[in-house]
Design an enzyme around this catalytic site. Structure first.
Site, PDB file in Angstrom:
ATOM      1  N   ASN A   1       8.784   6.315   6.901  1.00 24.80           N
ATOM      2  CA  ASN A   1      10.152   6.204   7.422  1.00 24.80           C
ATOM      3  C   ASN A   1      10.230   5.177   8.547  1.00 24.80           C
ATOM      4  O   ASN A   1      11.224   5.029   9.199  1.00 24.80           O
ATOM      5  CB  ASN A   1      10.702   7.561   7.898  1.00 24.80           C
ATOM      6  CG  ASN A   1       9.793   8.189   8.928  1.00 24.80           C
ATOM      7  OD1 ASN A   1       9.064   7.475   9.601  1.00 24.80           O
ATOM      8  ND2 ASN A   1       9.813   9.507   9.037  1.00 24.80           N
ATOM      9  N   PHE A   2       9.156   4.441   8.782  1.00 26.04           N
ATOM     10  CA  PHE A   2       9.113   3.389   9.816  1.00 26.04           C
ATOM     11  C   PHE A   2       9.267   2.016   9.164  1.00 26.04           C
ATOM     12  O   PHE A   2       9.774   1.099   9.747  1.00 26.04           O
ATOM     13  CB  PHE A   2       7.771   3.423  10.552  1.00 26.04           C
ATOM     14  CG  PHE A   2       6.658   3.377   9.530  1.00 26.04           C
ATOM     15  CD1 PHE A   2       6.202   2.153   9.082  1.00 26.04           C
ATOM     16  CD2 PHE A   2       6.174   4.525   8.938  1.00 26.04           C
ATOM     17  CE1 PHE A   2       5.242   2.084   8.069  1.00 26.04           C
ATOM     18  CE2 PHE A   2       5.223   4.458   7.956  1.00 26.04           C
ATOM     19  CZ  PHE A   2       4.761   3.249   7.516  1.00 26.04           C
TER      20      PHE A   2
ATOM     21  N   ASP B   1      -2.272   6.885  10.950  1.00 28.23           N
ATOM     22  CA  ASP B   1      -0.832   7.124  11.146  1.00 28.23           C
ATOM     23  C   ASP B   1      -0.541   7.851  12.458  1.00 28.23           C
ATOM     24  O   ASP B   1      -0.315   9.059  12.483  1.00 28.23           O
ATOM     25  CB  ASP B   1      -0.230   7.910   9.983  1.00 28.23           C
ATOM     26  CG  ASP B   1       1.289   7.663   9.939  1.00 28.23           C
ATOM     27  OD1 ASP B   1       1.904   7.780   8.876  1.00 28.23           O
ATOM     28  OD2 ASP B   1       1.843   7.325  11.005  1.00 28.23           O
TER      29      ASP B   1
ATOM     30  N   LEU C   1       0.830  -1.205   0.000  1.00 31.80           N
ATOM     31  CA  LEU C   1       0.000   0.000   0.000  1.00 31.80           C
ATOM     32  C   LEU C   1       0.866   1.256   0.000  1.00 31.80           C
ATOM     33  O   LEU C   1       0.568   2.236  -0.671  1.00 31.80           O
ATOM     34  CB  LEU C   1      -0.929   0.004   1.225  1.00 31.80           C
ATOM     35  CG  LEU C   1      -2.097  -0.994   1.166  1.00 31.80           C
ATOM     36  CD1 LEU C   1      -2.805  -1.083   2.498  1.00 31.80           C
ATOM     37  CD2 LEU C   1      -3.057  -0.606   0.056  1.00 31.80           C
ATOM     38  N   GLY C   2       1.959   1.232   0.777  1.00 28.95           N
ATOM     39  CA  GLY C   2       2.814   2.432   0.816  1.00 28.95           C
ATOM     40  C   GLY C   2       3.981   2.246   1.764  1.00 28.95           C
ATOM     41  O   GLY C   2       4.056   1.254   2.489  1.00 28.95           O
ATOM     42  N   LYS C   3       4.899   3.209   1.690  1.00 23.39           N
ATOM     43  CA  LYS C   3       6.097   3.162   2.538  1.00 23.39           C
ATOM     44  C   LYS C   3       6.126   4.405   3.417  1.00 23.39           C
ATOM     45  O   LYS C   3       5.594   5.453   3.045  1.00 23.39           O
ATOM     46  CB  LYS C   3       7.362   3.189   1.655  1.00 23.39           C
ATOM     47  CG  LYS C   3       7.659   1.876   0.932  1.00 23.39           C
ATOM     48  CD  LYS C   3       8.968   2.030   0.148  1.00 23.39           C
ATOM     49  CE  LYS C   3       9.335   0.821  -0.684  1.00 23.39           C
ATOM     50  NZ  LYS C   3       9.362  -0.460   0.022  1.00 23.39           N
TER      51      LYS C   3
ATOM     52  N   ASP D   1       1.112  14.942  13.405  1.00 22.79           N
ATOM     53  CA  ASP D   1       1.376  14.756  11.968  1.00 22.79           C
ATOM     54  C   ASP D   1       0.067  14.784  11.194  1.00 22.79           C
ATOM     55  O   ASP D   1      -0.129  14.018  10.243  1.00 22.79           O
ATOM     56  CB  ASP D   1       2.109  13.421  11.752  1.00 22.79           C
ATOM     57  CG  ASP D   1       2.759  13.356  10.372  1.00 22.79           C
ATOM     58  OD1 ASP D   1       3.201  12.257   9.964  1.00 22.79           O
ATOM     59  OD2 ASP D   1       2.780  14.408   9.682  1.00 22.79           O
TER      60      ASP D   1
ATOM     61  N   ARG E   1      -2.272  13.606   3.831  1.00 24.15           N
ATOM     62  CA  ARG E   1      -1.642  12.308   3.495  1.00 24.15           C
ATOM     63  C   ARG E   1      -1.906  11.271   4.570  1.00 24.15           C
ATOM     64  O   ARG E   1      -1.782  10.075   4.327  1.00 24.15           O
ATOM     65  CB  ARG E   1      -0.142  12.488   3.286  1.00 24.15           C
ATOM     66  CG  ARG E   1       0.607  12.883   4.540  1.00 24.15           C
ATOM     67  CD  ARG E   1       2.109  13.000   4.370  1.00 24.15           C
ATOM     68  NE  ARG E   1       2.704  13.536   5.601  1.00 24.15           N
ATOM     69  CZ  ARG E   1       2.750  14.830   5.887  1.00 24.15           C
ATOM     70  NH1 ARG E   1       2.282  15.714   5.034  1.00 24.15           N
ATOM     71  NH2 ARG E   1       3.253  15.253   7.035  1.00 24.15           N
ATOM     72  N   ASN E   2      -2.304  11.743   5.779  1.00 28.30           N
ATOM     73  CA  ASN E   2      -2.559  10.802   6.876  1.00 28.30           C
ATOM     74  C   ASN E   2      -4.039  10.664   7.193  1.00 28.30           C
ATOM     75  O   ASN E   2      -4.411  10.249   8.289  1.00 28.30           O
ATOM     76  CB  ASN E   2      -1.782  11.253   8.120  1.00 28.30           C
ATOM     77  CG  ASN E   2      -0.300  10.995   7.958  1.00 28.30           C
ATOM     78  OD1 ASN E   2       0.099  10.084   7.232  1.00 28.30           O
ATOM     79  ND2 ASN E   2       0.523  11.821   8.582  1.00 28.30           N
TER      80      ASN E   2
HETATM   81  C1  LIG Z   1       2.274   3.987   4.566  1.00 32.45           C
HETATM   82  C2  LIG Z   1       0.795   3.910   4.237  1.00 32.45           C
HETATM   83  N1  LIG Z   1       0.608   4.515   2.936  1.00 32.45           N
HETATM   84  C3  LIG Z   1      -0.548   4.284   2.202  1.00 32.45           C
HETATM   85  N2  LIG Z   1      -1.635   3.655   2.731  1.00 32.45           N
HETATM   86  C4  LIG Z   1      -2.732   3.469   1.923  1.00 32.45           C
HETATM   87  C5  LIG Z   1      -3.920   2.800   2.448  1.00 32.45           C
HETATM   88  C6  LIG Z   1      -5.021   2.490   1.668  1.00 32.45           C
HETATM   89  N3  LIG Z   1      -5.950   1.900   2.454  1.00 32.45           N
HETATM   90  C7  LIG Z   1      -5.477   1.833   3.712  1.00 32.45           C
HETATM   91  N4  LIG Z   1      -6.089   1.332   4.806  1.00 32.45           N
HETATM   92  C8  LIG Z   1      -5.427   1.378   5.965  1.00 32.45           C
HETATM   93  C9  LIG Z   1      -4.142   1.925   6.058  1.00 32.45           C
HETATM   94 CL1  LIG Z   1      -3.343   1.964   7.617  1.00 32.45          CL
HETATM   95  C10 LIG Z   1      -3.486   2.449   4.955  1.00 32.45           C
HETATM   96  C11 LIG Z   1      -4.183   2.398   3.752  1.00 32.45           C
HETATM   97  N5  LIG Z   1      -2.780   3.887   0.622  1.00 32.45           N
HETATM   98  C12 LIG Z   1      -1.716   4.514   0.121  1.00 32.45           C
HETATM   99  C13 LIG Z   1      -0.574   4.725   0.888  1.00 32.45           C
HETATM  100  F1  LIG Z   1       0.505   5.336   0.369  1.00 32.45           F
HETATM  101  C14 LIG Z   1       0.015   4.651   5.314  1.00 32.45           C
HETATM  102  O1  LIG Z   1      -0.208   4.112   6.377  1.00 32.45           O
HETATM  103  N6  LIG Z   1      -0.252   5.942   5.052  1.00 32.45           N
HETATM  104  C15 LIG Z   1      -0.769   6.772   6.134  1.00 32.45           C
HETATM  105  C16 LIG Z   1      -2.291   6.721   6.135  1.00 32.45           C
HETATM  106  F2  LIG Z   1      -2.713   5.491   6.425  1.00 32.45           F
HETATM  107  F3  LIG Z   1      -2.748   7.586   7.029  1.00 32.45           F
HETATM  108  F4  LIG Z   1      -2.738   7.058   4.888  1.00 32.45           F
END
Ligand SMILES: C[C@H](Nc1nc(-c2c[nH]c3ncc(Cl)cc23)ncc1F)C(=O)NCC(F)(F)F
Length: 247
Positions: free
Chosen positions: A23-24, A158, A19-21, A140, A144-145
């Protein structure tokens, strides 16, 4: 024997996609399928890669924070999963299918009404209100969060930087400001690394700007404050002046 259903077994977690990266470490989409018959639930699994930014201790604090928050406008905690003989752990959360608010606003630019933006803003406020009742500062809060659960529901996620305000103070002072997203920071957070409910409110103001500009990359907080050399010089000067005023 009482089954602690928040202690999930790694062997039932099936990887689906990344889903994503952060810094953790990474957040992966997985299917938690204890019955082994594909009737499992889609979950978001935050895997910790201990590095200079985030330690196992920080991660355990994030798990403690999320497991203590029960609110319709905060991403739900599902449990933890230990692997490699408790050498590392993963935080398992509900999976929100519409992803982060940034992507959602960009993809639905033409269909999002002001009314819908105000509904999202209201829901973020309610989530932050719940955080405040437990003396947490998010630190934060940014588009984005924020995650989108449906066309009419967003949730705060987050909690990696979230801190509890000590009962004898009104703010939390950070010793080592890590990779600070200073474009969302209140002046006192830049000047003195001081965080409080008020600095979360400042960040909420920045989130409102992101919302009402459809999270447009050309006017996002980072871009706006550094679009030209002049602005860069100005921003550096402002940060310097704020630090001097607050020192
Ligand atoms: C690193 C992760 N990045 C991403 N997460 C998701 C995601 C979709 N659906 C999701 N459902 C539950 C969670 Cl915890 C994440 C996602 N989609 C794209 C991302 F780049 C992340 O935690 N981002 C912080 C936050 F969650 F607040 F957006």
């Amino acid at each position: 024997v009482s089954q602690d259903e928040t202690l999930l077994e790694e062997r039932h977690l099936r990887y689906v996609s990344l889903l994503g990266k952060g810094n953790f470490g990474t957040v992966e989409l997985c299917c938690y399928d204890p019955m082994g018959d594909n009737t499992g639930e889609l979950v978001a699994v935050k895997k910790l890669q201990p590095n200079k930014h985030s330690t196992l201790e920080d991660f355990q604090k994030e798990v403690k924070t999320l497991s203590a928050l029960h609110c319709d406008y905060i991403v739900k905690y599902r449990g933890v999963c230990y692997s490699m003989g408790r050498l590392t752990m993963s935080l398992v959360m509900e999976y929100l299918p519409y992803g982060s608010l940034i992507g959602y606003m960009e993809n639905h630019r033409n269909s999002i009404t002001i009314k819908r933006m105000l509904l999202f803003a209201f829901q973020i406020c309610k989530g932050m209100e719940h955080l405040q009742t437990q003396r947490y500062v998010h630190r934060d809060l940014a588009a984005r969060n924020i995650l989108v659960a449906s066309d009419s529901l967003v949730k705060i996620a987050d909690f990696g930087l979230t801190k509890v305000i000590p009962s004898d103070k009104e703010y939390y002072r950070v010793t080592q400001p890590g990779e600070s997203p200073i474009f969302w920071y209140a002046p006192e957070s830049i000047g003195e690394s001081r965080f409080s409910h008020k600095s979360d409110i400042w960040s909420f103001g920045v989130v409102l700007h992101e919302l009402f500009s459809y999270c447009d990359i050309n006017c996002n907080p980072k871009r706006v404050s550094s679009v030209t050399l002049w602005n860069k010089w100005m921003f550096t000067t402002i940060v310097f002046v704020v630090r001097v005023l607050y020192s």
